[in-house]
Design an enzyme around this catalytic site. Structure first.
Site, PDB file in Angstrom:
ATOM      1  CD1 TRP A 183      -2.504   1.973   0.533  1.00  0.00           C
ATOM      2  CD2 TRP A 183      -1.092   2.285   2.296  1.00  0.00           C
ATOM      3  NE1 TRP A 183      -2.849   3.062   0.725  1.00  0.00           N
ATOM      4  CE2 TRP A 183      -2.010   3.636   2.141  1.00  0.00           C
ATOM      5  CE3 TRP A 183      -0.279   2.424   3.319  1.00  0.00           C
ATOM      6  CZ2 TRP A 183      -1.962   4.647   2.761  1.00  0.00           C
ATOM      7  CZ3 TRP A 183      -0.150   3.608   4.057  1.00  0.00           C
ATOM      8  CH2 TRP A 183      -0.999   4.812   3.901  1.00  0.00           C
ATOM      9  CD  GLU A 224      -4.725  -1.388   2.139  1.00  0.00           C
ATOM     10  OE1 GLU A 224      -3.389  -1.693   2.579  1.00  0.00           O
ATOM     11  OE2 GLU A 224      -5.651  -1.084   2.913  1.00  0.00           O
ATOM     12  CE  LYS A 226      -6.104   6.041   3.071  1.00  0.00           C
ATOM     13  NZ  LYS A 226      -5.161   5.887   4.274  1.00  0.00           N
ATOM     14  CG  ASP A 260      -8.711  -0.756   4.751  1.00  0.00           C
ATOM     15  OD1 ASP A 260      -7.799  -0.865   5.416  1.00  0.00           O
ATOM     16  OD2 ASP A 260      -9.799  -0.172   5.287  1.00  0.00           O
ATOM     17  CG  HIS A 263      -8.752   2.022   1.924  1.00  0.00           C
ATOM     18  ND1 HIS A 263      -7.497   1.578   1.703  1.00  0.00           N
ATOM     19  CD2 HIS A 263      -8.591   2.613   3.404  1.00  0.00           C
ATOM     20  CE1 HIS A 263      -6.472   1.794   2.739  1.00  0.00           C
ATOM     21  NE2 HIS A 263      -7.351   2.307   3.745  1.00  0.00           N
ATOM     22  CG  HIS A 287      -6.312  -4.414   5.221  1.00  0.00           C
ATOM     23  ND1 HIS A 287      -5.329  -3.411   4.911  1.00  0.00           N
ATOM     24  CD2 HIS A 287      -5.588  -5.568   5.083  1.00  0.00           C
ATOM     25  CE1 HIS A 287      -4.357  -3.948   4.839  1.00  0.00           C
ATOM     26  NE2 HIS A 287      -4.519  -5.286   4.997  1.00  0.00           N
ATOM     27  CG  ASP A 295      -9.346   4.959   6.020  1.00  0.00           C
ATOM     28  OD1 ASP A 295      -9.820   3.811   6.565  1.00  0.00           O
ATOM     29  OD2 ASP A 295      -8.212   4.950   5.506  1.00  0.00           O
ATOM     30  CG  ASP A 297      -7.530   2.780   9.651  1.00  0.00           C
ATOM     31  OD1 ASP A 297      -7.823   1.675   9.418  1.00  0.00           O
ATOM     32  OD2 ASP A 297      -7.052   3.768   9.081  1.00  0.00           O
ATOM     33  CG  ASP A 327      -5.379  -1.436   8.293  1.00  0.00           C
ATOM     34  OD1 ASP A 327      -4.602  -0.971   9.377  1.00  0.00           O
ATOM     35  OD2 ASP A 327      -5.229  -1.067   7.352  1.00  0.00           O
TER      36      ASP A 327
HETATM   37  C1  RNT Z   1      -3.835   2.585   5.101  1.00  0.00           C
HETATM   38  C2  RNT Z   1      -3.976   1.085   4.865  1.00  0.00           C
HETATM   39  C3  RNT Z   1      -2.825   0.463   5.295  1.00  0.00           C
HETATM   40  C4  RNT Z   1      -2.312   0.600   6.635  1.00  0.00           C
HETATM   41  C5  RNT Z   1      -1.138  -0.113   7.019  1.00  0.00           C
HETATM   42  C6  RNT Z   1      -0.604   0.316   8.378  1.00  0.00           C
HETATM   43  O1  RNT Z   1      -4.809   3.142   4.867  1.00  0.00           O
HETATM   44  O2  RNT Z   1      -5.435   0.777   5.168  1.00  0.00           O
HETATM   45  O3  RNT Z   1      -3.151  -0.943   5.089  1.00  0.00           O
HETATM   46  O4  RNT Z   1      -3.304   0.830   7.525  1.00  0.00           O
HETATM   47  O5  RNT Z   1      -0.336  -0.473   6.015  1.00  0.00           O
HETATM   48 ZN    ZN Z   2      -5.499  -1.361   5.255  1.00  0.00          ZN
END
Ligand code: RNT
Ligand code: ZN
Length: 419
Positions: A183, A224, A226, A260, A263, A287, A295, A297, A327
């Protein structure tokens, strides 16, 4: 006196009436590896011998006490975390979690810098996954794999190559395939004049990383995508369209799309995309996260979307074609507790998905009885899932109810607050 086992026996009979075998579901659930992201433990900090601030448009908020200061402390936290997560586990590392004696830059990392992690994983018979860290570095300010500056881009290509080799080392040591997730946050705050060139460079960089490590074995590579990052709101080189196209055009079994849950645009959901992705792809890397308004997290919740994702994967028959990884990062609460809550919720969503009356529903659906499908689905929502979940956790020694919460509070008193 309440008995988890007695309660479970009743629940088992309840599920049977819907044609569901709870024993079978628990067995299947156990076998789905969950790759535990190491970075919830220390706010995506890592242990490089040169401090770099967290960049790449990521942000961890909060300053709860107890953060591990060394990799050994992080590993002891992980041991606690794993105790309360039933089923097969892997640990997902980032390149910044290297343990070199002296500073080793990203393009020079080697398997030996991860030997302690490998020894530790072998001891526990768990697999290791890996992530190049294409951020939090002085050379990541103006792009990495898509950078216009050749020297910078070469540096990050070397990093990607080094990481795939470390992936093979993890595979050789643990005997389990290593999923390497790529990523990059490369992008910009304003819309760039030229949106194509960075993507052509990103494509070329990935091509070169894969071409130069074509001999690497036992590694699966996630790409990945985003939507945006903090300070990178208008443009992301590795967008969804870019990553999906890359994976499709590459036509290599080991190169897969990483999805993810945070994302995408706020009204888009991964659960609704899976059917289309699996029409063309054999497997994906997932993820599991929880976006709150952005986003963000947040710790994974046992919420509608998380449940819908796993229900869809089970219905598609693709649960075993999905590499499940978590994640999220929250530093405003006890990090170990946050870790366990999100991980248990991920496992919980998998078990809940395996306990859906899918056979009954597909029979009704083939009769074109949409009313029947709706009625069964809705009625089933109040099935006594919690009773099966508690039993499942206790059987694995992962405790149920508030018991495990008290254990972690104790760990906070005994260990975390003394740091
Ligand atoms: C970031 C991505 C990625 C990170 C990690 C730390 O938006 O989701 O996967 O969270 O690599
Ligand atoms: Zn991620």
């Amino acid at each position: 006196m309440y008995s988890t086992e007695k309660a479970y026996k009743q629940a088992k009979e309840y599920y049977k009436r819907f044609g569901i075998d709870t024993e079978k579901a628990m067995k299947l659930c156990d076998k789905v590896p969950i790759s535990i992201h190491c970075w919830q433990g220390d706010d995506v900090g890592g242990f490089e011998k040169s401090a770099s601030d967290l960049t790449g448009g990521l942000q961890v908020t909060g300053n709860y006490p107890g953060k591990p200061r060394t990799a050994d402390e992080l590993r002891s936290d992980l041991d606690v975390v794993m105790k309360y997560l039933p089923g097969v586990k892997k640990i997902n590392l980032h390149a910044i979690y290297q343990e070199a004696e002296e500073f080793v830059d990203r393009d020079a990392i080697k398997p030996e810098h991860f030997k302690k992690w490998a020894d530790w994983a072998v001891d526990r018979n768990i697999g290791l996954d890996f992530n190049p860290t294409y951020f939090s570095h002085p050379l990541s300010e103006n792009g990495t794999l898509s950078a216009a500056n050749d020297e910078v881009r070469e540096f990050w290509i070397r990093h990607g190559i080094a990481c795939r080799r470390i992936g093979q080392y993890f595979y050789e040591r643990t005997g389990k395939p290593c999923v390497v997730n790529h990523w990059t946050s490369d992008g910009s705050k304003e819309i760039p004049h030229d949106t194509l060139s960075p993507r052509l460079r990103l494509k070329d960089s990935y091509d070169r990383i894969f071409a130069e490590t074509a001999d690497v074995k036992g590694v699966i590579d996630g790409i990945e995508s985003k939507l945006f990052g903090i300070g990178l709101e208008s443009y992301t080189a590795g967008s969804f369209e870019f990553c999906l196209s890359y994976v499709i055009n590459k036509r290599k079994n080991h190169i897969i799309l990483t999805m993810d849950t945070g994302h995408y645009h706020p009204t888009e959901v991964v659960s609704a995309k899976l059917g289309a992705i699996f029409a063309f792809q054999k497997s994906i890397l997932l993820h599991v996260s929880r976006p709150v308004r952005w986003d963000s997290d947040h710790v994974v919740s046992f919420d509608d979307e998380t449940r819908a994702i796993f229900e869809e994967l089970v219905k598609l028959g693709k649960l075993n074609n999905t590499y499940v990884a978590t994640d999220y990062f929250d530093a405003s609460i006890n990090r170990v507790m946050a870790w366990v809550v999100g991980l248990r919720n991920t496992r919980k969503a998998i078990l809940a998905a395996l306990l859906q009356p899918n056979e009954m529903l597909s029979k009704v659906a083939t009769r074109n009885d949409n009313t029947g499908v709706l009625a069964i689905r809705e009625e089933f929502k109040s099935a006594p899932f919690g009773l099966v979940w508690d039993y499942y956790c206790e059987k694995a020694g992962a405790k149920s109810g508030i018991e495990w919460i008290n254990d972690i509070k104790q760990y906070e008193q005994d260990v975390l607050l003394k740091r």
